[in-house]
Write an enzyme that holds these catalytic residues in place. Structure first.
Site, PDB file in Angstrom:
ATOM      1  N   GLY A 190      42.834  38.164  34.043  1.00 45.03           N
ATOM      2  CA  GLY A 190      41.546  37.496  35.251  1.00 45.03           C
ATOM      3  C   GLY A 190      40.923  37.554  36.450  1.00 45.03           C
ATOM      4  N   SER A 191      40.884  36.888  37.441  1.00 43.81           N
ATOM      5  CA  SER A 191      40.726  36.946  38.378  1.00 43.81           C
ATOM      6  C   SER A 191      40.156  36.206  38.771  1.00 43.81           C
ATOM      7  CB  SER A 191      39.609  38.497  38.824  1.00 43.81           C
ATOM      8  OG  SER A 191      40.221  39.495  38.123  1.00 43.81           O
ATOM      9  N   ASN A 192      40.275  35.905  40.776  1.00 37.37           N
ATOM     10  CA  ASN A 192      39.494  34.660  41.941  1.00 37.37           C
ATOM     11  C   ASN A 192      38.855  35.896  42.275  1.00 37.37           C
ATOM     12  OD1 ASN A 192      41.271  32.868  40.496  1.00 37.37           O
ATOM     13  ND2 ASN A 192      42.662  33.635  42.397  1.00 37.37           N
TER      14      ASN A 192
END
Length: 823
Positions: free
Chosen positions: A256-258
């Site tokens: 995922g990621s922010n």
């Protein structure tokens, strides 16, 4: 072999024209009585050697970051391919074997691929199916001239490095290996197709490669292509189950990621400010690589890219910065097929029979005895995609079968899309490029520009399945999955196929204008949740579930990010002002707050008063004294100095975090940032469940032999040669923005496997972009490279690296070097 872009002898290979010119010059020079006019006779001047087809300058600054400059796309690709091969030729060569369906040939049947996690045999059949010659030819033909030039250049640059270095002199990880070979443009297309589908059918590898009428395919013995050897014992190929929402939640947590984009009302100077915090694997082809690409007057972009891609995926230019987060939109659907009673390889659509396409595929498998044997399978394709089989859920029997169709296998615009983003002059131009091409496969885009505009786009390749189709085309057993955007459609009705929209970039997907987009002056953010709560002041609602699901609980990362942004812009976080600076954004991502601990540890401590001992899940009695003391002393952060309280909390949360019954305040769609929270400690059953979870966590920690004064930095490490580099951060499920996943090594340590990878904060001022970044696992996968662990050490220290972007910054860097290559 030259390292100069000079027109004098510019090439290793002169080619026919060059040889003719050279022959003419030599003939002239050897003739008697010639005049002194440069070797020409009778007034004739020898033609100059041809200009190089590929030419680039590769300048490196600290930590091995290449700044590649060329006069055109062919030269730029050439420089990228050469530089990448210098740092990671072994990684890319192995991945090329994967996407060509040749892993079992070189590495045997055992083992798994880095991209999909599937075993080698299943992976090979899958890639032989999706990357067949016809599909690759179509994809290659669809590329515009600029992209073709980049690909040709990349291939030439990689091949030059390989030929110049020699297989026997490569890095130890692949020295002299037969799977290291020259590239062709088709290899690059196969690579891109692999990336495009990894968020869809790439998760169905086993289910596709084993699908057979009447039952899943057992792995039969193989037919020898060399000397006869011992038979291979049949092994049942077990499929994972990507037909659950939990599967995709876990996948997004691992990859995922922010990202946060602040606009004029959110940043301290009124210009754009962007955070990109990618969470990807620390090994394998999904590793990022930093680079700076320049074509004077046309392109000047810096950032990071996945292995083998000749463009920047995440980065910035002089006008705009952007990041990506894995989105929750579905990029595939499953179709339930009604089989023709006369033949299980035929199916009915509106009562008319259609035949499946039967494809016989063969792969080579390296046996334990060193003998190559051929294994063949017949796999099946319908008009609704590849046949698929998951035991107990998607079966090919009793009159039905299932097919999976991935829209990204028809998405040939990925590289063109990123090239357009790389050249965007503003957030508005970036948005226009994404809406026009709709080429992003499975990522949201967040951008901030120098004029203070913040942008969120959930515009990707999504099957056009309307809410009406969800209501009428999903068989009853699969209705619950559809509510989460996971679709099984009735393939017996043509009306249930993906709808056609003339405004869409390709048949069967949503038109970009119908997908979520939001422009703000304050902020937009995403942490792998749906588009719904990108900004709490302006929720994005009303989209089909396949695009974006609303009204469901947010991840801990999202809640932590939003709450920090809201507190900063409200001035309620104890800091001065109501704007965010670059330093404050850097702290936001690396402060390592454990969000779920902040809302539950006080309740855990209350339960400590329930008795000194508790029963673990195996029935053993466990003393909780030390655990409760450590939890009380723990500051609820996942920094290197965190005590064992972090470990005890993590083990407890692993056992109760998915149980909604433990919450004192349940989830409220009207308050998704603040709910759910607290533990229902007054409930006897909940109290017993949580105490048992804590006891089990203590038992597990005790089995590791950790000293009472052990810290997180002495437990979680990145192994680099003989060094164990301590790594802060913790797993996604605990609500840590700096998500870091690690696995026990059997020796009392946890080795990092995924999480924060390419991390950037980019702002703008009167001097242009100001970028701080770090590549957590460093540039090179070659253990003897000076760039194997240098940035990992920096990441361990939370020491950001100022990115050299301007000419003055590049040439002033103490580690500056330059190399010119041409041919």
């Amino acid at each position: 072999m030259t390292f100069s872009a000079s027109p004098v002898f510019p090439s290793r290979r002169l080619g026919a024209a060059g040889l003719a010119a050279l022959a003419l010059a030599l003939t002239a020079g050897c003739s008697g009585g010639g005049s002194n006019n440069g070797g020409a006779t009778d007034g004739q001047v020898s033609p100059p050697p041809p200009a190089p087809v590929f030419a680039a300058e590769i300048r490196r600054t600290g930590f091995g970051v290449p700044h590649i400059k060329a006069g055109d796309e062919a030269g730029l690709g050439y420089g990228i391919g050469y530089a990448y091969a210098e740092d990671n030729i072994c990684l890319l060569a192995g991945h090329i074997a994967t996407v060509n369906g040749e892993r079992a040939k070189y590495f045997g049947a055992a083992g798994a691929t880095g991209m999909t996690g599937a075993a080698n045999v299943q992976s090979d059949f899958y890639f032989r199916l999706v990357n067949d010659a016809d599909a690759v030819a179509v994809a290659l033909k669809a590329q515009p001239a600029e992209i073709l030039a980049l690909l040709k250049g990349y291939v030439a640059g990689y091949n030059r490095y390989l030929e110049q270095t020699g297989a026997a002199n490569l890095a130890d990880e692949c020295k002299g290996q037969p799977w290291v070979r020259k590239l062709a443009e088709a290899d690059m297309v196969k690579l891109v197709r692999g990336y495009a589908a990894v968020g869809g059918v790439g998760q169905f590898v086993e289910a596709i490669s084993g699908a057979q009428p009447g039952g899943p395919l057992p792995r039969a013995g193989v037919r020898a292509s060399g000397p006869i050897g011992p038979p291979v014992a049949p092994v049942q190929e077990v499929a994972r189950n990507p037909m659950t929402p939990e599967y995709w939640t876990r996948l997004h947590a691992r990859s995922g990621s922010n990202a946060v984009a602040l606009g004029r009302d959110g940043s301290d100077n009124g210009q754009g400010l962007l955070l990109g915090n990618s969470h990807f694997p620390w090994s394998g082809p999904l590793r990022f690589y930093q680079m700076h690409l320049t074509i004077p007057g046309k392109l000047d972009v810096m950032g990071a890219s996945l292995a083998g891609l000749p463009l920047v995926n995440i980065g910035f230019n002089q006008n705009v910065a952007w990041g990506h987060t894995v989105n929750t939109s579905a990029h595939f659907t499953v179709f339930q097929l009604q089989l023709d009673p006369a033949d299980p390889t035929k199916y009915l659509v509106d009562g008319k029979s259609r035949s499946m396409l039967r494809k016989r595929l063969s792969i080579d498998v390296l046996g334990a005895d060193g003998v190559l044997r051929s294994e063949s399978r017949e796999l099946y394709v319908s008009d609704f995609g590849n046949l698929v089989q998951i035991p107990g859920m998607l079966e090919w029997k009793n009159g039905v079968a299932y097919a999976v169709r991935d829209a990204n296998l028809d998405n040939h615009r990925m590289m063109e899309q990123w090239y357009a983003i790389n050249r965007a002059g503003s957030a508005a131009e970036l948005k226009s490029a994404v809406l026009r091409l709709t080429g992003l496969p499975w990522v949201n885009t967040l951008a901030a520009d120098k004029d203070g505009n913040a942008l969120f786009l959930d515009v990707t390749v999504v099957p056009n399945v309307s809410s009406a189709q969800q209501a009428s085309c999903v068989p009853a057993p699969y209705k619950a999955l559809a509510a989460y955007g996971l679709f099984v459609l009735d393939g017996s009705k043509a009306a249930c196929d993906w709808a056609l929209d003339p405004a869409a970039a390709q048949p069967g997907i949503f038109a970009a204008a119908k997908l979520p987009a939001l422009s703000r002056g304050d902020f937009v953010q995403n942490s792998n949740d749906s588009a719904w709560f990108s900004n709490p002041e302006q929720p994005l609602v009303g989209f089909p579930a396949i695009v974006s699901v609303e009204g469901i609980a947010l991840s801990g990362r999202a809640r932590l990010g939003i709450s920090q942004l809201q507190a900063r812009l409200a001035g309620s976080d104890g800091l001065a002002g109501k704007r965010m600076s670059m330093a404050q954004m850097q702290d936001m991502v690396l402060n390592n707050r454990v969000y779920h601990a902040e809302h539950t540890v006080d309740d855990l401590l209350r339960l400590c008063a329930g008795g000194k001992t508790a029963l673990a899940d195996d029935g053993s009695s466990v003393d909780l004294t030390q655990a409760c003391a450590k939890l009380a002393a723990w500051d609820r952060h996942a920094n290197l100095d965190a005590n064992l309280g972090l470990v005890y909390f993590a083990g407890t949360w692993d056992r109760i975090g998915g149980d909604d019954s433990v919450w004192a305040v349940p989830f409220d769609p009207a308050d998704p940032v603040r709910t759910p929270r607290g533990l229902k400690v007054a409930d006897t059953l909940v109290a017993a469940t949580v105490r048992a979870a804590l006891a089990s966590s203590v038992r597990d920690a005790n089995s590791q032999g950790w000293a009472a004064d052990a810290t997180w930095g002495s437990i979680q490490v990145a192994k680099r040669g003989g060094r164990n580099i301590p790594i802060h951060g913790a797993a996604d499920q605990y609500g840590v923005y700096n998500a870091i996943g690690s696995a026990p090594d059997g020796k009392g340590l946890r080795d990092v496997t995924e999480g924060t990878s390419y991390l950037q904060v980019v702002g703008f001022d009167k001097n242009g972009p100001q970028a701080q970044a770090v590549l957590s696992y460093s540039q090179s996968t070659h253990a003897k490279s000076p760039y194997f662990a240098d940035q990992t050490e920096r990441f361990s220290q939370k020491a950001w690296i100022t990115q050299a972007y301007t000419e003055a910054q590049i040439t002033a860097d103490p580690a500056y070097s330059s190399k010119k290559i041409a041919e």
